[in-house]
Design an enzyme around this catalytic site. Structure first.
Site, short mmCIF file in Angstrom:
data_model
loop_
_atom_site.label_atom_id
_atom_site.label_comp_id
_atom_site.label_asym_id
_atom_site.label_seq_id
_atom_site.Cartn_x
_atom_site.Cartn_y
_atom_site.Cartn_z
N ALA A 41 19.87 14.22 7.55
CA ALA A 41 19.65 15.26 8.21
C ALA A 41 18.38 14.62 9.44
CB ALA A 41 18.74 16.32 7.44
N ASP A 42 18.76 15.11 10.54
CA ASP A 42 17.84 14.84 11.78
C ASP A 42 17.15 15.89 12.20
OD1 ASP A 42 20.24 14.41 14.34
OD2 ASP A 42 19.72 16.09 13.30
N SER A 43 16.43 16.11 13.01
CA SER A 43 15.58 17.06 13.42
C SER A 43 16.41 18.55 13.51
CB SER A 43 14.55 17.06 14.43
OG SER A 43 15.05 16.51 15.53
#
Lengths: 137, 301
Positions: free
Chosen positions: A91-93
């Site tokens: 998961a990125d931002s």
């Protein structure tokens, strides 16, 4: 056959345990795990693969897991534990804020920005959600 | 004009990095790697070897080979990029140490034996599964963010914007009728906002997205000439400290770069164009300067 999962709360000094079987809380203990015998007879099978350390309700954990799975398009084989970090799942931002949005929609709560940074695992998300839901009630 | 951008350089040996001069005062260097182009197992082992034990642990905790690879390449890119500048004759990427600032922003922990001041090198990284980038400046805080242009989002653009963006930005996106264009503009805006927050170094909650607006200032002939940030919390002098570039990289990604302007410069706060040099790299193998090629298209800045 009844299955018992043991749940612990937090790492802090006061350890509160509730042992549940078939949605019934059958006992609390302030020491380590104590299991009661299930009423339905037979030997309890204990899920020991992961002892969950959590304060949140299991339903909350499950709902959070489902939202995370959907957001990150995880394969069913991907195992999730309460301690799984979103970043470990890739998961990125942008994913994280979408997860927060999904949680807000599912639980009808509002997560302040300061709090969205502390939601890094399924556990932390569930804990915060239960806290916010309780506040609303 | 000194050209420090050579076309393509192959490493002299399998473990060397082509050294490079630090960026100048108003210059930004951007290095990127495409994980899909790094397939050699022994090379990946070599990369793993230059990481710290903690970093190795973090890489191995990632779920899935692709995620492990991009996590590995992110740390490798940071270490090898900084090592190229050979600060204090330090040339070994493995010996670099890092720490986090008070807000959690990563920075180099220079190990100097004497009392000399640490060099004013700043860096910031961003990675997607398909591209990993590292920006470097001297004397200037930097934040970068890269996103796949066609990245999918689970919510609609406007519901996302209403939740996280400022009023002005919502209006800007809402005014775009073509949904595909709207989505692309949304991604651009997201990368710009992320880059700003990362440059500030205070974390997501330190500068909540709703509290600042990024907009395109138009010049006298109504052409978008500049990207500016307005903040509800910070006075104008402080927000005019920051300048932005927005690029399209490798035809597939948007990259936003936010750096500090220098009040000390003779031009004051007027927008002085910064020089940006971009390299595509496979550390220890090949570096390719891609500025001025199709791989780098400047959208703003």
């Amino acid at each position: 056959m009844a299955s018992i999962s043991a749940t612990f709360v937090g790492f802090g000094a006061s350890v509160n345990l509730s042992v549940r079987t078939d949605n019934q809380i059958i006992g609390k203990s302030s020491s380590l795990v104590s299991f009661g015998l299930p009423r339905t007879g037979g030997f309890p099978s204990i899920r020991t693969s992961r002892l969950q350390i959590c304060a949140a309700k299991p339903e909350t954990l499950e709902k959070v897991s489902a939202i995370v799975r959907k957001q990150l398009a995880l394969t069913p084989e991907t195992e999730l534990t309460p301690q799984t970090k979103f970043t470990e799942l890739g998961a990125d931002s942008l994913d994280t804020v979408e997860i927060v949005m999904g949680l807000e929609e599912e639980f009808d709560i509002s997560v302040e920005e300061e709090n969205s940074e502390i939601i890094t695992t399924i556990q932390e998300a569930a804990d915060l959600i239960d806290k916010l839901v309780e506040k609303k009630a | 004009m000194k050209l420090d951008c050579y076309q393509r350089t192959f490493a002299h040996s399998s473990s060397s990095l082509t050294p490079i001069q630090l960026p100048a005062h108003l210059e930004t260097h951007l290095w990127y790697v495409k994980p899909s182009e790094v397939k050699n197992e022994s090379l990946l082992k070599q990369y793993l070897d230059i990481l710290s034990p903690r970093e190795r642990e973090n890489v191995m905790q990632m779920r899935g080979e692709e995620l492990r690879k991009s996590a590995l390449l992110a740390r490798t890119l940071v270490r090898t990029t900084i090592a190229r500048y050979q600060i204090n004759s330090q040339i070994n990427p493995r010996s670099l140490k890092f720490r986090k600032n008070i807000h959690g922003k990563p920075e180099v922990d220079w190990q100097f034996s004497n009392d000399s001041l640490p060099p004013p090198l700043h860096f910031n990284i961003s990675h997607t599964s398909s591209l990993v980038a590292c920006g470097v400046t001297v004397d200037s805080q930097i934040g970068i963010d890269v996103e796949e242009k066609h990245r999918s989002i689970k919510h609609t653009v406007l519901s996302f914007a209403r939740r996280y963006f400022s009023k002005h930005e919502i209006q800007f996106l809402a005014s775009i009728t073509d949904p595909q264009v709207q989505k692309l503009e949304f991604i651009k805006l997201w990368t710009l906002k992320e880059a700003y927050v990362k440059a500030l170094g205070k974390g997501f909650s330190g500068a909540p997205f709703k509290t600042f607006t990024i907009r395109f200032k138009e010049d006298s002939i109504h052409q978008a000439s500049e990207i500016v940030v307005d903040s509800f919390d910070e006075p104008t002098e402080l927000t005019s400290n920051w300048q932005f570039s927005l690029l399209e990289l490798a035809n597939s990604h948007y990259a936003a770069i936010c750096t500090e302007k220098h009040a000390a410069s003779a031009e004051g706060k007027r927008n002085v164009p910064t020089k940006l040099t971009v390299w595509k790299t496979i550390p220890f193998v090949v570096d390719e300067c891609v500025s001025g090629t199709d791989a780098v298209k400047t959208i703003y800045g």
